[in-house]
Design an enzyme around this catalytic site. Structure first.
Site, mmCIF file in Angstrom:
data_model
loop_
_atom_site.group_PDB
_atom_site.id
_atom_site.type_symbol
_atom_site.label_atom_id
_atom_site.label_comp_id
_atom_site.label_asym_id
_atom_site.label_seq_id
_atom_site.Cartn_x
_atom_site.Cartn_y
_atom_site.Cartn_z
ATOM 1 C CE LYS A 78 0.681 1.414 4.339
ATOM 2 N NZ LYS A 78 1.443 2.725 4.920
ATOM 3 N N PRO A 113 9.858 -4.035 0.097
ATOM 4 C CG PRO A 113 10.784 -2.093 -0.769
ATOM 5 C CD PRO A 113 9.684 -2.854 -0.850
ATOM 6 C CB ALA A 151 11.119 -1.865 8.115
ATOM 7 N N GLY A 176 7.544 1.451 5.193
ATOM 8 C CA GLY A 176 6.339 2.136 4.976
ATOM 9 C C GLY A 176 5.313 1.863 3.944
ATOM 10 C CG LEU A 177 6.106 0.298 0.510
ATOM 11 C CD1 LEU A 177 7.200 -0.202 -0.534
ATOM 12 C CD2 LEU A 177 5.301 1.784 -0.290
ATOM 13 C CB ALA A 178 1.420 -2.127 4.688
ATOM 14 N N GLY A 179 4.245 -3.980 4.176
ATOM 15 C CA GLY A 179 4.685 -5.264 3.759
ATOM 16 C C GLY A 179 4.298 -6.484 4.675
ATOM 17 C CB SER A 189 0.345 -6.438 2.744
ATOM 18 O OG SER A 189 -0.460 -7.007 1.419
ATOM 19 C CG ASP A 206 -0.692 -0.144 8.290
ATOM 20 O OD1 ASP A 206 -1.598 0.898 8.462
ATOM 21 O OD2 ASP A 206 0.439 0.178 8.220
#
Length: 285
Positions: free
Chosen positions: A9, A94, A96, A98-101, A104, A136
């Site tokens: 995200k 990536p 940590a 900031g993309l909610a890996g 998700s 998240d």
């Protein structure tokens, strides 16, 4: 065996509007993109409670420090699963960044376990379960585009932005969400009017969306990772329509309207930042 997609995200807007004893109150506009991890799930017959976690990312925690493990543990206890499960994580998002890996991946784990073990439960039930371990995760279960409030776990789906392309640049650094929020200072923060980007999305106005991208955490993270300024300047200089850091960072994303421009910008960022992670993706609408 089943394989589940776990999309990343980006935060089109992230406003911190208050602070409670143990969390910050937020207003976030988030949308999913087609950069994704994948979770492959397999039953271990008659191995109640056994969770085997594997990943192709060196150094990733494979026990209770991983949200996928905790999601599986929570789900299997809640629905009294009598078998065990093997979960294999294919990482593309990536860590940590900031993309909610991680969130998700956990959301995909909940959905995958529901299918694998044929459990009759709603997305709402999964969101309530996921909120116990990550703010998240409910958004990642619902997907699409949404306004997230509370501590991020209250999800209101909204119209998706116009179809466009996203360039992701991550400087191969990891930001601690907890530390970034802890360093945030209300007195130093600019005003963010979430309604402006909500209106731009509702009106399908790409230029206004780009104009109103916002993130209260960006100045905080940029203090710890000054390279964020360099990445943003490069994206602006080479023609990105809108540029902002996602989440608590340090990943920076750029929005562009055409595939031709996206490919051009992607090549330029790969050339300028050969040691960084650079991806080209689309919004999932």
């Amino acid at each position: 065996m089943i394989r589940v997609k776990a999309p990343a995200k980006i935060n089109l807007s992230l406003a911190i509007i208050g602070k409670q004893a143990h969390f910050h109150e937020v207003e976030m506009v988030m949308t999913t993109i087609d950069l994704a991890d994948y979770i492959t799930l397999s039953k271990i017959p008659q191995a109640k409670g056994q969770i085997v976690l594997e990943a192709d990312a060196p150094g990733m925690a494979l026990g209770k420090g991983n949200l996928v493990y905790r999601a599986a543990e929570l789900f299997m206890a809640r629905y009294r699963i009598t078998d065990g499960v093997t979960l294999q994580i294919e990482k593309n998002i990536p860590i940590a960044g900031g993309l909610a890996g991680g969130s998700s991946d956990a959301a995909a784990t909940f959905k995958g376990l529901r299918t694998l073990f044929n459990v009759d439960c709603t997305d709402k039930a999964l969101c309530e379960l996921g909120a116990k371990i990550g703010s998240d995760i409910p958004f990642c279960i619902i997907g699409g585009t949404a306004l997230a409030t509370g501590r991020g776990e209250i999800i209101t789906p909204i119209k998706s932005p116009p179809l466009c392309w996203v360039i992701i640049v991550n400087p191969r650094m990891s930001a601690s969400t907890r530390d970034i929020y802890k360093a945030f200072n209300f007195a130093e923060a600019d005003d963010i009017h979430t309604n402006l980007i909500l209106d731009a999305i509702e009106n399908e106005n790409f230029d206004d969306i780009c104009m109103h991208l916002a993130n209260h955490l960006e100045p905080v993270t940029a203090h710890f990772f000054p390279v964020i300024h360099e990445i943003k300047e490069a994206l602006h200089t080479h023609g990105a329509s809108g540029v902002r850091m996602s989440g608590s960072g340090p990943t920076v994303f750029a929005l562009v309207y055409t595939e031709k421009k996206a490919k051009q910008l992607y090549r330029q960022m790969k050339h300028l930042f050969p040691k960084y992670i650079v991806h080209m993706a689309r919004l999932l609408v």
